[in-house]
Write a protein that holds these residues in place. Structure first.
Motif, PDB file in Angstrom:
ATOM      1  N   TRP A  82      64.031  57.862  57.540  1.00  0.00           N
ATOM      2  CA  TRP A  82      64.569  57.267  58.736  1.00  0.00           C
ATOM      3  C   TRP A  82      63.804  56.248  59.536  1.00  0.00           C
ATOM      4  O   TRP A  82      64.243  55.110  59.911  1.00  0.00           O
ATOM      5  N   ALA A  83      62.352  56.505  59.703  1.00  0.00           N
ATOM      6  CA  ALA A  83      61.555  55.464  60.268  1.00  0.00           C
ATOM      7  C   ALA A  83      61.603  54.221  59.824  1.00  0.00           C
ATOM      8  O   ALA A  83      61.201  53.203  60.505  1.00  0.00           O
ATOM      9  N   SER A  84      61.885  53.881  58.502  1.00  0.00           N
ATOM     10  CA  SER A  84      61.682  52.738  57.821  1.00  0.00           C
ATOM     11  C   SER A  84      63.262  52.089  57.998  1.00  0.00           C
ATOM     12  O   SER A  84      63.280  50.669  57.649  1.00  0.00           O
ATOM     13  N   GLN A  85      64.302  52.723  58.388  1.00  0.00           N
ATOM     14  CA  GLN A  85      65.594  51.997  58.355  1.00  0.00           C
ATOM     15  C   GLN A  85      66.060  51.772  59.585  1.00  0.00           C
ATOM     16  O   GLN A  85      67.130  51.177  59.678  1.00  0.00           O
TER      17      GLN A  85
ATOM     18  N   LEU B  87      46.314  60.476  60.985  1.00  0.00           N
ATOM     19  CA  LEU B  87      45.968  60.317  59.325  1.00  0.00           C
ATOM     20  C   LEU B  87      46.407  61.750  58.830  1.00  0.00           C
ATOM     21  O   LEU B  87      47.093  61.571  57.931  1.00  0.00           O
ATOM     22  N   ILE B  88      46.248  62.805  59.739  1.00  0.00           N
ATOM     23  CA  ILE B  88      46.716  63.811  59.098  1.00  0.00           C
ATOM     24  C   ILE B  88      47.940  64.598  59.822  1.00  0.00           C
ATOM     25  O   ILE B  88      48.167  65.644  59.786  1.00  0.00           O
ATOM     26  N   ASN B  89      48.866  63.656  60.223  1.00  0.00           N
ATOM     27  CA  ASN B  89      50.215  63.961  60.921  1.00  0.00           C
ATOM     28  C   ASN B  89      51.001  64.418  59.885  1.00  0.00           C
ATOM     29  O   ASN B  89      51.346  63.801  58.841  1.00  0.00           O
ATOM     30  N   PRO B  90      51.444  65.618  59.846  1.00  0.00           N
ATOM     31  CA  PRO B  90      52.159  66.330  58.743  1.00  0.00           C
ATOM     32  C   PRO B  90      53.577  65.680  58.624  1.00  0.00           C
ATOM     33  O   PRO B  90      54.124  65.982  57.500  1.00  0.00           O
ATOM     34  N   GLU B  91      54.042  64.895  59.597  1.00  0.00           N
ATOM     35  CA  GLU B  91      55.490  64.328  59.504  1.00  0.00           C
ATOM     36  C   GLU B  91      55.364  62.858  58.481  1.00  0.00           C
ATOM     37  O   GLU B  91      56.457  62.386  58.111  1.00  0.00           O
ATOM     38  N   ALA B  92      54.075  62.356  58.233  1.00  0.00           N
ATOM     39  CA  ALA B  92      53.877  61.011  57.553  1.00  0.00           C
ATOM     40  C   ALA B  92      54.539  61.348  55.879  1.00  0.00           C
ATOM     41  O   ALA B  92      53.957  62.133  55.304  1.00  0.00           O
ATOM     42  N   PRO B  93      55.519  60.602  55.651  1.00  0.00           N
ATOM     43  CA  PRO B  93      56.031  60.711  54.306  1.00  0.00           C
ATOM     44  C   PRO B  93      55.079  59.998  53.286  1.00  0.00           C
ATOM     45  O   PRO B  93      54.929  60.596  52.025  1.00  0.00           O
ATOM     46  N   TYR B  94      54.187  59.134  53.684  1.00  0.00           N
ATOM     47  CA  TYR B  94      53.264  58.604  52.571  1.00  0.00           C
ATOM     48  C   TYR B  94      51.935  58.149  53.372  1.00  0.00           C
ATOM     49  O   TYR B  94      51.860  57.221  54.273  1.00  0.00           O
ATOM     50  N   ARG B  95      50.849  59.125  53.190  1.00  0.00           N
ATOM     51  CA  ARG B  95      49.556  58.701  54.355  1.00  0.00           C
ATOM     52  C   ARG B  95      48.985  57.948  53.912  1.00  0.00           C
ATOM     53  O   ARG B  95      48.197  57.217  54.790  1.00  0.00           O
TER      54      ARG B  95
ATOM     55  N   GLY C  17      55.037  61.461  66.757  1.00  0.00           N
ATOM     56  CA  GLY C  17      55.528  60.301  65.950  1.00  0.00           C
ATOM     57  C   GLY C  17      55.790  60.677  64.409  1.00  0.00           C
ATOM     58  O   GLY C  17      55.492  61.832  63.934  1.00  0.00           O
ATOM     59  N   ALA C  18      56.270  59.811  63.672  1.00  0.00           N
ATOM     60  CA  ALA C  18      56.434  60.053  62.180  1.00  0.00           C
ATOM     61  C   ALA C  18      55.186  59.734  61.485  1.00  0.00           C
ATOM     62  O   ALA C  18      55.362  59.912  60.044  1.00  0.00           O
ATOM     63  N   GLY C  19      54.285  59.143  61.970  1.00  0.00           N
ATOM     64  CA  GLY C  19      52.812  58.875  61.013  1.00  0.00           C
ATOM     65  C   GLY C  19      52.693  57.305  61.196  1.00  0.00           C
ATOM     66  O   GLY C  19      53.848  56.544  61.190  1.00  0.00           O
ATOM     67  N   ILE C  20      51.592  56.890  61.192  1.00  0.00           N
ATOM     68  CA  ILE C  20      51.303  55.570  61.080  1.00  0.00           C
ATOM     69  C   ILE C  20      51.711  54.966  59.765  1.00  0.00           C
ATOM     70  O   ILE C  20      51.100  55.468  58.955  1.00  0.00           O
ATOM     71  N   GLY C  21      52.196  53.691  59.714  1.00  0.00           N
ATOM     72  CA  GLY C  21      52.758  53.182  58.424  1.00  0.00           C
ATOM     73  C   GLY C  21      54.163  53.672  58.004  1.00  0.00           C
ATOM     74  O   GLY C  21      54.338  53.232  56.794  1.00  0.00           O
ATOM     75  N   THR C  22      54.866  54.269  58.742  1.00  0.00           N
ATOM     76  CA  THR C  22      56.017  54.639  58.495  1.00  0.00           C
ATOM     77  C   THR C  22      57.349  53.813  58.682  1.00  0.00           C
ATOM     78  O   THR C  22      58.485  53.602  58.105  1.00  0.00           O
ATOM     79  N   SER C  23      57.053  52.582  59.589  1.00  0.00           N
ATOM     80  CA  SER C  23      58.132  51.879  60.135  1.00  0.00           C
ATOM     81  C   SER C  23      57.932  50.424  59.462  1.00  0.00           C
ATOM     82  O   SER C  23      56.903  50.249  58.974  1.00  0.00           O
ATOM     83  N   THR C  24      58.576  49.537  59.945  1.00  0.00           N
ATOM     84  CA  THR C  24      58.798  47.995  59.499  1.00  0.00           C
ATOM     85  C   THR C  24      58.470  47.781  58.138  1.00  0.00           C
ATOM     86  O   THR C  24      58.760  48.483  57.341  1.00  0.00           O
ATOM     87  N   ASP C  25      57.399  47.008  57.861  1.00  0.00           N
ATOM     88  CA  ASP C  25      57.278  46.372  56.576  1.00  0.00           C
ATOM     89  C   ASP C  25      56.453  47.472  55.656  1.00  0.00           C
ATOM     90  O   ASP C  25      56.988  47.697  54.413  1.00  0.00           O
TER      91      ASP C  25
ATOM     92  N   GLY D 246      56.761  50.562  56.041  1.00  0.00           N
ATOM     93  CA  GLY D 246      57.967  51.829  55.833  1.00  0.00           C
ATOM     94  C   GLY D 246      58.691  51.549  54.764  1.00  0.00           C
ATOM     95  O   GLY D 246      59.023  52.307  53.842  1.00  0.00           O
ATOM     96  N   ALA D 247      59.335  50.239  54.771  1.00  0.00           N
ATOM     97  CA  ALA D 247      60.378  49.883  53.575  1.00  0.00           C
ATOM     98  C   ALA D 247      59.460  49.531  52.263  1.00  0.00           C
ATOM     99  O   ALA D 247      60.135  49.845  51.234  1.00  0.00           O
ATOM    100  N   ARG D 248      58.225  49.425  52.438  1.00  0.00           N
ATOM    101  CA  ARG D 248      57.396  49.558  51.107  1.00  0.00           C
ATOM    102  C   ARG D 248      57.112  50.813  50.491  1.00  0.00           C
ATOM    103  O   ARG D 248      57.322  50.879  49.568  1.00  0.00           O
TER     104      ARG D 248
END
Length: 500
Positions: A381-384, A135-143, A363-371, A373-375
């Motif tokens: 880049w992780a969502s693309q 949850l505190i991953n600094p790479e996560a674009p939207y926590r 990693g890029a943070g939980i919640g950054t890929s697939t649906d 991430g796209a939302r």
């Protein structure tokens, strides 16, 4: 002396009458308000409200009921395509598990908390703790997106583990779980036959024409059946898994009638898997059945299985026999991935991800890929880059540290399961756990090509079955070990309640 009693009973009856009258009046007002404000949705809510209230009370009194409802609701997620209103089934399941966990503490005095001191629970707790730290991953674009994916990654598994470990689960509960799984799967297979041979319903046509669903479910003019599950990949994985379980019961059952029943189920489930067009689900059957033979420690049967399966694989790989049948051709393509453009595209995507993740061990943070991430972060880049794999998705979101920890957890659970199952003495429990463990291994291997481990209902089945395997000695009526906990429901007389 009888007169005061009669008067007291009469007063109680009058009081109950006025209480029920008041509650009825309040309910009528609430129903009227909901219908006037929300229309049909309000009418449905007014019908469901009393049922939900009763279920909440029952779960608070008995937490085991929450676990059994959890598996039923997991199979209904795909039904949302048939209703016009947006039903947040996932959030309702979250609430159900949270309510069940609260019930554990509410009934804490009769819960077996000491069972949480087990290696299996420690493995899942460590993985859950790692995802919380993410949850505190600094790479996560939207926590805030963390919450949506952590449920499938670890939260539900952790909650289910807590419930199964400490609640007084009985053999009858295990039988209900197995039978529920088989019945839902049988209904799903029948619905897929309807899709294949009769046609799709209007709601399914709408779903198929939305987004990219038609592109992934209509290939070369052939429908990949998805039944009432989320998609064809999920449906195919479940059908392959339950085919394996039914096939194992064919070998394990002693009576001819039960063998015949499971042969019928095996054929029904296998054809459901075939018309799903999910190629990778073939490895659930292959790997799972091979693992079952290893569990049996039956070397002659293992060699016999290899002798029968190797020619079949060679026939599929190096000949064109049966290519006129679409389902056979889909199975054949699963064995020749290097000739498959979609598989080659996956490898190219993984090379791109390798470059991005080289300096991101967490990693890029939980919640950054697939649906999600796209939302929430479509520019990232992780969502693309589509992961097209459960383990690649974990790699993107939790890094090489996370995916390594996850795989080690799976290996540890399998090892604990093998150790537990080999100690069992009870025949019914042995054949049930054989099916659970073999299916677990097969689905875990399939996770390389599809994200089915994080989707309902496969995830729910895996979460429950893995913990039942890890603690199966609790119900072993043939075990005399000090740690075996055999409750009053564990008598052999309960065989009539057990799985079909």
């Amino acid at each position: 002396m009888a007169q005061p009693t009669f008067s007291l009973n009469r007063n109680l009856t009058l009081n109950q009458f006025w209480v029920y009258t008041f509650l009825g009046a309040v309910y009528t007002i609430v129903v009227g308000y909901l219908v006037s404000k929300m229309g049909m949705a309000g009418a449905i809510m007014s019908v469901l409200l009393p049922i939900v209230l009763v279920l909440v009370i029952m779960i608070l009194l008995e937490p085991r009921l929450g676990l059994l409802l959890y598996i039923q609701f997991s199979f209904t997620v795909g039904f949302t395509r048939f209703v016009q209103i947006d039903v947040p089934v996932g959030l309702l399941i979250d609430g159900l598990l949270a309510l069940t966990l609260f019930s554990l503490f509410l009934n804490g005095q009769r819960m077996e908390w000491r069972r949480m001191r087990s290696p299996a629970f420690a493995l899942i707790a460590i993985w859950f703790l790692y995802t919380v730290i993410e949850l505190i991953n600094p790479e996560a674009p939207y926590r805030p997106a963390w919450f949506f994916h952590v449920r499938a990654f670890s939260l539900h598994w952790f909650l289910v583990a807590c419930i199964i470990m400490v609640a007084p689960i009985t053999r009858k509960d295990i039988a209900i779980f197995v039978n529920s799984w088989l019945i839902w799967s049988f209904l799903a297979a029948l619905w897929s036959f309807k899709q294949q041979y009769i046609g799709l319903s209007p709601a399914e046509v709408v779903w198929l024409n939305s987004g990219f669903n038609a592109r992934t479910h209509m290939l070369f003019g052939q429908l990949r059946c998805f039944s009432f599950y989320s998609d064809a990949a999920q449906f195919g994985a479940e059908m392959a898994g339950v085919t394996l379980v039914a096939l194992i019961r064919v070998f394990e059952e002693k009576t001819l009638l039960k063998k015949a029943a499971y042969i019928v189920l095996t054929l029904v489930f296998f054809w459901g898997y075939a018309i799903s067009g999910t190629r990778s689900a073939l490895f659930v059957l292959v790997a799972g059945f091979a693992f079952y033979l290893l569990l049996k420690r039956d070397i002659p049967k293992l060699l016999m299985g290899l002798a029968l399966s190797i020619p079949l694989f060679l026939l599929l790989m190096y000949t064109s026999v049966g290519s006129s049948n679409y389902q056979v051709q889909r199975m054949r393509s699963a064995l020749t991935p290097m000739n498959d453009p979609s598989f080659m595209l996956r490898l190219q995507n993984q090379e791109k991800l390798k470059a991005y993740l080289q300096d991101l061990p967490f990693g890029a943070g939980i919640g950054t890929s697939t649906d999600m991430g796209a939302r929430f972060s479509p520019w990232h880049w992780a969502s693309q880059i589509p992961p097209d794999s459960w383990y690649v998705e974990l790699w993107i979101e939790t890094g090489r540290v996370g995916v390594t920890l996850y795989i080690l957890m799976l290996i540890g659970l399998v090892g604990i399961g093998v150790f537990r199952v080999w100690q069992l003495k009870d025949p019914w429990l042995v054949k049930v756990m054989y099916g659970f463990l073999a299916e677990f291994v097969g689905i875990a291997l399939m996770g390389y090509s599809n994200p089915v481990l994080g989707q309902f209902p496969t995830s729910s089945v895996i979460f429950i079955s893995s913990m039942l395997i890890a603690t199966c000695n609790r119900w072993d009526t043939g075990s005399l070990t000090q740690n075996s906990v055999v409750d009053q429901h564990s008598s052999p007389k309960l065989e009539r309640h057990e799985a079909i």
